[in-house]
Design an enzyme around this catalytic site. Structure first.
Site, PDB file in Angstrom:
ATOM      1  N   ASN A  14      -3.692  -9.692   0.059  1.00 19.00           N
ATOM      2  CA  ASN A  14      -4.639  -9.485   1.166  1.00 19.00           C
ATOM      3  C   ASN A  14      -6.052  -9.886   0.764  1.00 19.00           C
ATOM      4  O   ASN A  14      -6.790 -10.465   1.563  1.00 19.00           O
ATOM      5  CB  ASN A  14      -4.601  -8.029   1.651  1.00 19.00           C
ATOM      6  CG  ASN A  14      -3.465  -7.801   2.625  1.00 19.00           C
ATOM      7  OD1 ASN A  14      -3.516  -8.250   3.759  1.00 19.00           O
ATOM      8  ND2 ASN A  14      -2.415  -7.145   2.162  1.00 19.00           N
ATOM      9  N   ARG A  65     -10.785  12.369 -10.044  1.00 18.27           N
ATOM     10  CA  ARG A  65     -11.042  11.558  -8.851  1.00 18.27           C
ATOM     11  C   ARG A  65     -12.547  11.446  -8.598  1.00 18.27           C
ATOM     12  O   ARG A  65     -13.064  10.380  -8.286  1.00 18.27           O
ATOM     13  CB  ARG A  65     -10.348  12.176  -7.624  1.00 18.27           C
ATOM     14  CG  ARG A  65     -10.501  11.326  -6.368  1.00 18.27           C
ATOM     15  CD  ARG A  65      -9.714  11.856  -5.193  1.00 18.27           C
ATOM     16  NE  ARG A  65      -8.331  12.148  -5.539  1.00 18.27           N
ATOM     17  CZ  ARG A  65      -7.372  11.233  -5.647  1.00 18.27           C
ATOM     18  NH1 ARG A  65      -7.629   9.972  -5.437  1.00 18.27           N
ATOM     19  NH2 ARG A  65      -6.158  11.591  -5.971  1.00 18.27           N
ATOM     20  N   MET A  90      -4.368   1.714  -4.541  1.00 25.73           N
ATOM     21  CA  MET A  90      -3.418   2.818  -4.548  1.00 25.73           C
ATOM     22  C   MET A  90      -4.071   4.147  -4.939  1.00 25.73           C
ATOM     23  O   MET A  90      -3.566   4.881  -5.781  1.00 25.73           O
ATOM     24  CB  MET A  90      -2.260   2.489  -5.514  1.00 25.73           C
ATOM     25  CG  MET A  90      -1.549   1.186  -5.206  1.00 25.73           C
ATOM     26  SD  MET A  90      -0.941   1.132  -3.506  1.00 25.73           S
ATOM     27  CE  MET A  90       0.504   2.163  -3.695  1.00 25.73           C
ATOM     28  N   ARG A  91      -5.214   4.412  -4.322  1.00 23.69           N
ATOM     29  CA  ARG A  91      -5.933   5.650  -4.595  1.00 23.69           C
ATOM     30  C   ARG A  91      -6.406   6.228  -3.269  1.00 23.69           C
ATOM     31  O   ARG A  91      -6.858   5.484  -2.394  1.00 23.69           O
ATOM     32  CB  ARG A  91      -7.193   5.373  -5.431  1.00 23.69           C
ATOM     33  CG  ARG A  91      -6.970   4.639  -6.694  1.00 23.69           C
ATOM     34  CD  ARG A  91      -6.829   5.543  -7.852  1.00 23.69           C
ATOM     35  NE  ARG A  91      -7.936   6.460  -8.026  1.00 23.69           N
ATOM     36  CZ  ARG A  91      -7.862   7.538  -8.813  1.00 23.69           C
ATOM     37  NH1 ARG A  91      -6.749   7.820  -9.442  1.00 23.69           N
ATOM     38  NH2 ARG A  91      -8.912   8.332  -8.948  1.00 23.69           N
ATOM     39  N   ASN A 107      -8.974  -0.222   5.821  1.00 23.59           N
ATOM     40  CA  ASN A 107      -7.722  -0.234   5.061  1.00 23.59           C
ATOM     41  C   ASN A 107      -6.689  -0.988   5.874  1.00 23.59           C
ATOM     42  O   ASN A 107      -6.749  -1.027   7.100  1.00 23.59           O
ATOM     43  CB  ASN A 107      -7.239   1.198   4.822  1.00 23.59           C
ATOM     44  CG  ASN A 107      -5.960   1.232   3.996  1.00 23.59           C
ATOM     45  OD1 ASN A 107      -5.833   0.497   3.007  1.00 23.59           O
ATOM     46  ND2 ASN A 107      -5.003   2.062   4.386  1.00 23.59           N
ATOM     47  N   HIS A 109      -2.489  -1.191   6.405  1.00 18.77           N
ATOM     48  CA  HIS A 109      -1.261  -0.439   6.133  1.00 18.77           C
ATOM     49  C   HIS A 109      -0.080  -1.178   6.772  1.00 18.77           C
ATOM     50  O   HIS A 109      -0.167  -1.610   7.925  1.00 18.77           O
ATOM     51  CB  HIS A 109      -1.391   0.979   6.700  1.00 18.77           C
ATOM     52  CG  HIS A 109      -0.207   1.820   6.355  1.00 18.77           C
ATOM     53  ND1 HIS A 109       0.004   2.314   5.084  1.00 18.77           N
ATOM     54  CD2 HIS A 109       0.852   2.219   7.098  1.00 18.77           C
ATOM     55  CE1 HIS A 109       1.135   2.991   5.065  1.00 18.77           C
ATOM     56  NE2 HIS A 109       1.669   2.942   6.272  1.00 18.77           N
ATOM     57  N   ASP A 141     -10.890   7.301   6.977  1.00 20.93           N
ATOM     58  CA  ASP A 141     -11.557   8.610   7.047  1.00 20.93           C
ATOM     59  C   ASP A 141     -11.003   9.475   5.917  1.00 20.93           C
ATOM     60  O   ASP A 141     -10.388   8.958   4.989  1.00 20.93           O
ATOM     61  CB  ASP A 141     -11.434   9.232   8.450  1.00 20.93           C
ATOM     62  CG  ASP A 141     -10.004   9.592   8.803  1.00 20.93           C
ATOM     63  OD1 ASP A 141      -9.119   9.511   7.926  1.00 20.93           O
ATOM     64  OD2 ASP A 141      -9.752   9.973   9.967  1.00 20.93           O
ATOM     65  N   GLU A 142     -11.207  10.789   6.022  1.00 21.61           N
ATOM     66  CA  GLU A 142     -10.838  11.653   4.893  1.00 21.61           C
ATOM     67  C   GLU A 142      -9.333  11.832   4.740  1.00 21.61           C
ATOM     68  O   GLU A 142      -8.872  12.336   3.727  1.00 21.61           O
ATOM     69  CB  GLU A 142     -11.509  13.029   5.029  1.00 21.61           C
ATOM     70  CG  GLU A 142     -12.935  13.078   4.523  1.00 21.61           C
ATOM     71  CD  GLU A 142     -13.974  12.760   5.583  1.00 21.61           C
ATOM     72  OE1 GLU A 142     -13.591  12.290   6.685  1.00 21.61           O
ATOM     73  OE2 GLU A 142     -15.168  12.966   5.311  1.00 21.61           O
ATOM     74  N   GLU A 174      -0.161  -9.146   8.085  1.00 18.56           N
ATOM     75  CA  GLU A 174      -1.282  -8.434   7.453  1.00 18.56           C
ATOM     76  C   GLU A 174      -2.425  -9.404   7.180  1.00 18.56           C
ATOM     77  O   GLU A 174      -3.598  -9.098   7.413  1.00 18.56           O
ATOM     78  CB  GLU A 174      -0.842  -7.806   6.126  1.00 18.56           C
ATOM     79  CG  GLU A 174       0.117  -6.642   6.273  1.00 18.56           C
ATOM     80  CD  GLU A 174       0.437  -5.997   4.928  1.00 18.56           C
ATOM     81  OE1 GLU A 174      -0.463  -5.861   4.080  1.00 18.56           O
ATOM     82  OE2 GLU A 174       1.608  -5.631   4.716  1.00 18.56           O
TER      83      GLU A 174
HETATM   84  C1  GRF Z   1       0.082  -4.364   1.442  1.00 18.73           C
HETATM   85  O1  GRF Z   1       1.366  -4.261   1.997  1.00 18.73           O
HETATM   86  C2  GRF Z   1      -0.866  -3.440   2.138  1.00 18.73           C
HETATM   87  O2  GRF Z   1      -0.582  -3.273   3.493  1.00 18.73           O
HETATM   88  C3  GRF Z   1      -0.650  -2.143   1.408  1.00 18.73           C
HETATM   89  O3  GRF Z   1      -0.479  -2.525   0.060  1.00 18.73           O
HETATM   90  C4  GRF Z   1       0.048  -3.845   0.009  1.00 18.73           C
HETATM   91  C5  GRF Z   1      -0.887  -4.642  -0.849  1.00 18.73           C
HETATM   92  O4  GRF Z   1      -0.437  -5.960  -1.048  1.00 18.73           O
HETATM   93  N1  GRF Z   1      -1.771  -1.254   1.605  1.00 18.73           N
HETATM   94  P1  GRF Z   1      -1.401  -7.027  -1.691  1.00 18.73           P
HETATM   95  O5  GRF Z   1      -1.837  -6.447  -3.057  1.00 18.73           O
HETATM   96  O6  GRF Z   1      -2.569  -7.214  -0.780  1.00 18.73           O
HETATM   97  O7  GRF Z   1      -0.584  -8.257  -1.862  1.00 18.73           O
END
Ligand code: GRF
Length: 200
Positions: A14, A65, A90-91, A107, A109, A141-142, A174
Site C-alpha cells: 500500500n 506503547r 500492526m500496532r 487506515n 482495512h 479513532d481510539e 486497496e
Molecule cells: C493490507 O491488507 C492492509 O489492508 C492491512 O494490512 C495489509 C498490509 O499490506 N491493514 P501491505 O504491507 O500494504 O502490502
C-alpha cells in the site's frame, strides 16, 4: 504541499501504491516526508530506502506503547507531517497518539467495515461465506478499525475463490482505494457528521 507520513510493519504494497500515485501525478500536492516502521526487517522500509525516501525504524519491541508512540509522534512532527497513512502498521495507536493528529490519520482495512475488523479479515470474510467483500479506508479513532469511513471498494466473492485469490483481489482494490481517499482528504472539502463522512 502536504507532507505524508507512512507507518508500516511489513510488505508495504500500500505504501508503494501511494508512492507510485504521487510519482504518476494521481495524487497531487503531496510528498512522502517519512516512512516509519516498528520492525527493522519490514520489506517496506527497504523499499522506502531504495526509493530515496526518509526511512526510519523505531522498534516497538521492549518498549511500552506510550514510549513507542511518543518516539513515533516525535519523528512525524520533526518531518512536519500533516497526514498519516497507516499501511499495514500492526500496532494499535494509543488515544494520546490519535489526539495529536485529529482527523489526520488514515487506515486501510481489507474488509467492508464494520464487518470483520482485526486480523486476517479476508480469511474471516471467506470463512463466513460472504458474497461481497472489499476494503475500507477510514479515519483512525481510539478504537480498532473504527473511525468514519472515507472510501469503500467492493468485489464479489466468486465460487472459484479461495482465501488467496480473495486476498489478492481485495489488495488490488486497496491500492486504488487509498489513492482515492488521500485525494479526497487532501482536497479538504468534506464534512463529518457523527460517523458520516460526506464530500461538500
Ligand atoms: C493490507 O491488507 C492492509 O489492508 C492491512 O494490512 C495489509 C498490509 O499490506 N491493514 P501491505 O504491507 O500494504 O502490502
Amino acid at each position: 504541499m502536504h507532507s505524508l507520513g507512512i507507518l508500516l510493519s511489513g510488505r508495504g504494497s500500500n505504501f508503494v501504491a501511494i508512492a507510485d500515485s504521487i510519482d504518476a501525478g494521481r495524487i497531487v500536492g503531496a510528498r512522502i516526508a517519512v516512512v516509519i516502521s516498528n520492525k527493522a526487517d519490514a520489506p517496506g522500509i527497504a523499499t522506502a530506502r531504495e526509493r530515496g525516501l526518509h526511512a526510519v525504524v523505531i522498534p516497538s519491541k521492549g518498549r511500552s506503547r506510550e514510549q513507542h508512540d511518543r518516539e513515533v509522534v516525535d519523528a512525524l512532527k520533526q518531518h512536519n507531517v500533516d497526514l498519516i497513512c497507516l499501511a499495514g502498521y500492526m500496532r494499535l495507536l494509543s488515544p494520546w497518539f490519535v489526539q495529536q493528529f485529529t482527523r489526520q490519520i488514515l487506515n486501510i482495512h481489507p474488509s467492508l467495515l464494520p464487518a470483520f475488523p482485526g486480523l486476517e479479515a479476508q480469511e474471516q470474510a471467506f470463512a463466513y461465506g460472504v458474497k461481497v467483500s472489499g476494503c475500507t479506508v477510514h479515519f483512525v479513532d481510539e478504537e480498532l478499525d473504527h473511525g468514519p469511513i472515507i472510501v469503500q471498494r467492493t468485489i464479489p466473492v466468486l465460487d472459484v475463490d479461495d482465501e488467496h485469490t480473495l486476498r489478492a483481489r481485495i489488495l488490488e482494490q486497496e491500492h486504488i482505494a487509498y489513492t482515492e481517499a488521500i485525494n479526497i482528504v487532501l482536497q479538504g472539502n468534506f464534512q463529518i457528521a457523527g460517523r458520516r463522512f460526506k464530500k461538500k
